[in-house]
Motif scaffolding. Sequence first.
Motif, PDB file in Angstrom:
ATOM      1  N   TYR A 138      16.848  11.127 -47.362  1.00  0.00           N
ATOM      2  CA  TYR A 138      15.917  11.497 -46.303  1.00  0.00           C
ATOM      3  C   TYR A 138      16.529  12.448 -45.294  1.00  0.00           C
ATOM      4  CZ  TYR A 138      18.437   7.670 -44.038  1.00  0.00           C
ATOM      5  OH  TYR A 138      19.403   6.857 -43.547  1.00  0.00           O
ATOM      6  N   GLN A 139      17.778  12.835 -45.489  1.00  0.00           N
ATOM      7  CA  GLN A 139      18.356  13.844 -44.622  1.00  0.00           C
ATOM      8  C   GLN A 139      18.772  15.059 -45.435  1.00  0.00           C
ATOM      9  OE1 GLN A 139      21.451  12.027 -42.241  1.00  0.00           O
ATOM     10  NE2 GLN A 139      20.009  11.721 -40.561  1.00  0.00           N
ATOM     11  N   GLU A 140      18.025  15.334 -46.449  1.00  0.00           N
ATOM     12  CA  GLU A 140      18.348  16.467 -47.291  1.00  0.00           C
ATOM     13  C   GLU A 140      17.428  17.639 -47.005  1.00  0.00           C
ATOM     14  OE1 GLU A 140      21.713  14.941 -48.902  1.00  0.00           O
ATOM     15  OE2 GLU A 140      20.880  16.961 -49.067  1.00  0.00           O
ATOM     16  N   THR A 141      17.998  18.814 -47.038  1.00  0.00           N
ATOM     17  CA  THR A 141      17.269  20.043 -46.752  1.00  0.00           C
ATOM     18  C   THR A 141      16.552  20.526 -48.003  1.00  0.00           C
ATOM     19  OG1 THR A 141      18.908  20.638 -45.097  1.00  0.00           O
ATOM     20  CG2 THR A 141      17.526  22.412 -45.961  1.00  0.00           C
ATOM     21  N   GLN A 142      15.341  21.004 -47.819  1.00  0.00           N
ATOM     22  CA  GLN A 142      14.603  21.614 -48.905  1.00  0.00           C
ATOM     23  C   GLN A 142      14.917  23.107 -48.960  1.00  0.00           C
ATOM     24  OE1 GLN A 142      10.400  20.554 -48.942  1.00  0.00           O
ATOM     25  NE2 GLN A 142      10.869  18.575 -48.015  1.00  0.00           N
ATOM     26  N   TYR A 143      15.301  23.560 -50.140  1.00  0.00           N
ATOM     27  CA  TYR A 143      15.595  24.963 -50.356  1.00  0.00           C
ATOM     28  C   TYR A 143      14.482  25.562 -51.209  1.00  0.00           C
ATOM     29  CZ  TYR A 143      20.138  23.870 -48.445  1.00  0.00           C
ATOM     30  OH  TYR A 143      21.140  23.474 -47.598  1.00  0.00           O
ATOM     31  N   PHE A 144      13.971  26.677 -50.754  1.00  0.00           N
ATOM     32  CA  PHE A 144      12.776  27.249 -51.368  1.00  0.00           C
ATOM     33  C   PHE A 144      13.100  28.330 -52.390  1.00  0.00           C
ATOM     34  CE2 PHE A 144       9.109  25.516 -49.117  1.00  0.00           C
ATOM     35  CZ  PHE A 144       9.751  24.793 -48.124  1.00  0.00           C
ATOM     36  N   GLY A 145      12.255  28.390 -53.404  1.00  0.00           N
ATOM     37  CA  GLY A 145      12.329  29.456 -54.380  1.00  0.00           C
ATOM     38  C   GLY A 145      11.579  30.684 -53.906  1.00  0.00           C
ATOM     39  N   PRO A 146      11.582  31.750 -54.710  1.00  0.00           N
ATOM     40  CA  PRO A 146      10.956  33.010 -54.308  1.00  0.00           C
ATOM     41  C   PRO A 146       9.437  32.983 -54.373  1.00  0.00           C
ATOM     42  CG  PRO A 146      11.856  33.190 -56.498  1.00  0.00           C
ATOM     43  CD  PRO A 146      12.283  31.862 -55.996  1.00  0.00           C
ATOM     44  N   GLY A 147       8.880  31.969 -55.030  1.00  0.00           N
ATOM     45  CA  GLY A 147       7.433  31.845 -55.089  1.00  0.00           C
ATOM     46  C   GLY A 147       6.810  32.530 -56.282  1.00  0.00           C
ATOM     47  N   THR A 148       5.635  32.058 -56.639  1.00  0.00           N
ATOM     48  CA  THR A 148       4.783  32.705 -57.645  1.00  0.00           C
ATOM     49  C   THR A 148       3.526  33.152 -56.920  1.00  0.00           C
ATOM     50  OG1 THR A 148       5.561  31.375 -59.510  1.00  0.00           O
ATOM     51  CG2 THR A 148       3.374  32.378 -59.700  1.00  0.00           C
ATOM     52  N   ARG A 149       3.259  34.459 -57.015  1.00  0.00           N
ATOM     53  CA  ARG A 149       2.043  34.976 -56.374  1.00  0.00           C
ATOM     54  C   ARG A 149       0.925  34.954 -57.404  1.00  0.00           C
ATOM     55  NH1 ARG A 149       1.174  37.197 -51.703  1.00  0.00           N
ATOM     56  NH2 ARG A 149       3.403  37.518 -51.302  1.00  0.00           N
ATOM     57  N   LEU A 150      -0.066  34.132 -57.155  1.00  0.00           N
ATOM     58  CA  LEU A 150      -1.206  33.976 -58.063  1.00  0.00           C
ATOM     59  C   LEU A 150      -2.416  34.692 -57.485  1.00  0.00           C
ATOM     60  CD1 LEU A 150      -2.687  32.631 -60.492  1.00  0.00           C
ATOM     61  CD2 LEU A 150      -3.152  30.697 -58.961  1.00  0.00           C
ATOM     62  N   LEU A 151      -3.006  35.540 -58.316  1.00  0.00           N
ATOM     63  CA  LEU A 151      -4.239  36.231 -57.933  1.00  0.00           C
ATOM     64  C   LEU A 151      -5.325  35.824 -58.916  1.00  0.00           C
ATOM     65  CD1 LEU A 151      -5.772  38.296 -56.222  1.00  0.00           C
ATOM     66  CD2 LEU A 151      -4.923  40.082 -57.758  1.00  0.00           C
ATOM     67  N   VAL A 152      -6.390  35.274 -58.392  1.00  0.00           N
ATOM     68  CA  VAL A 152      -7.518  34.880 -59.228  1.00  0.00           C
ATOM     69  C   VAL A 152      -8.661  35.863 -58.991  1.00  0.00           C
ATOM     70  CG1 VAL A 152      -9.128  33.048 -59.826  1.00  0.00           C
ATOM     71  CG2 VAL A 152      -6.814  32.469 -59.068  1.00  0.00           C
ATOM     72  N   LEU A 153      -9.102  36.494 -60.085  1.00  0.00           N
ATOM     73  CA  LEU A 153     -10.155  37.522 -59.979  1.00  0.00           C
ATOM     74  C   LEU A 153     -11.510  36.979 -60.413  1.00  0.00           C
ATOM     75  CD1 LEU A 153      -8.139  40.529 -61.431  1.00  0.00           C
ATOM     76  CD2 LEU A 153      -8.503  39.942 -59.019  1.00  0.00           C
TER      77      LEU A 153
END
Lengths: 113, 116
Positions: free
Chosen positions: A98-113
Motif C-alpha cells: 500500500y505504499q508502492e508507487t504506480q508507474y505509467f506506461g506510454p498509453g494506447t490511443r484508441l480512436l473509434v470512428l
Amino acid sequence: AAGVIQSPRHLIKEKRETATLKCYPIPRHDTVYWYQQGPGQDPQFLISFYEKMQSDKGSIPDRFSAQQFSDYHSELNMSSLELGDSALYFCASSKQGYQETQYFGPGTRLLVL
Amino acid sequence: AQSVSQHNHHVILSEAASLELGCNYSYGGTVNLFWYVQYPGQHLQLLLKYFSGDPLVKGIKGFEAEFIKSKFSFNLRKPSVQWSDTAEYFCAVNARYNQAGTALIFGKGTTLSVSS
C-alpha cells in the motif's frame, strides 16, 4: 530502467467492433492498473489486478473486461465500441503493497470512428 | 469516497517566476499523495510522492510539495520555473488500505504554460 510497455500504441476501430489492449508491467511488478483519459480530462481508474486476481474496480463499463496472466501482463478487452470510448488508455504497474508507487506506461490511443 | 481538487485550471508564468499549484483532497482516512506531470503527448511521470514522515518532500527537477494534514492539502512548489516545465500537472491520492492495487484518484489537472 525498464518501463511499462503497452501495445498497440495507436488503434483505430469502427463502432461496435472489439479491441484488445495489452500491458506488460515493469519486471518484478505484480500489480497492474488500467486508466482511461479522455481528451482534456484527468485519468479515470478502470480496474486493477494483483497476482492475477481483480483487486479494485472503478468506472469500467460492462462492455469491457480485463485479466492478468501468469507472467503478470494484462489485457483489456473492449467490445461493442462506442464513439465515447475514444481516449488514451494507460496501464500502470507497481509492486505489491500500500505504499508502492504506480508507474505509467506510454498509453494506447484508441480512436473509434 | 475520495476526491481531489486542484484549484488552478491554467497557470501562465514567465521563466524564473515561482510556482505554487494547489491541491486539496477529501478523505477521512490515511492517504498516499502524489504529483504526476504529463508533458505534451507523453505519459504520466512521477514528480514526487508522500507516504509518511517529513511533510516536506522533494522530487525531481527542483519540485517540492508540502503535506498539511490539517488542511488536507498537498501543494506543489518550484522556486524558479523553466520553459521546459510547460506541461499538465496532476495531483493524485490513494487510500492507504492494507491491500495492493488501490486506485489512484486524480484531480482535474493544472496546465502550466511558461513563456521564455
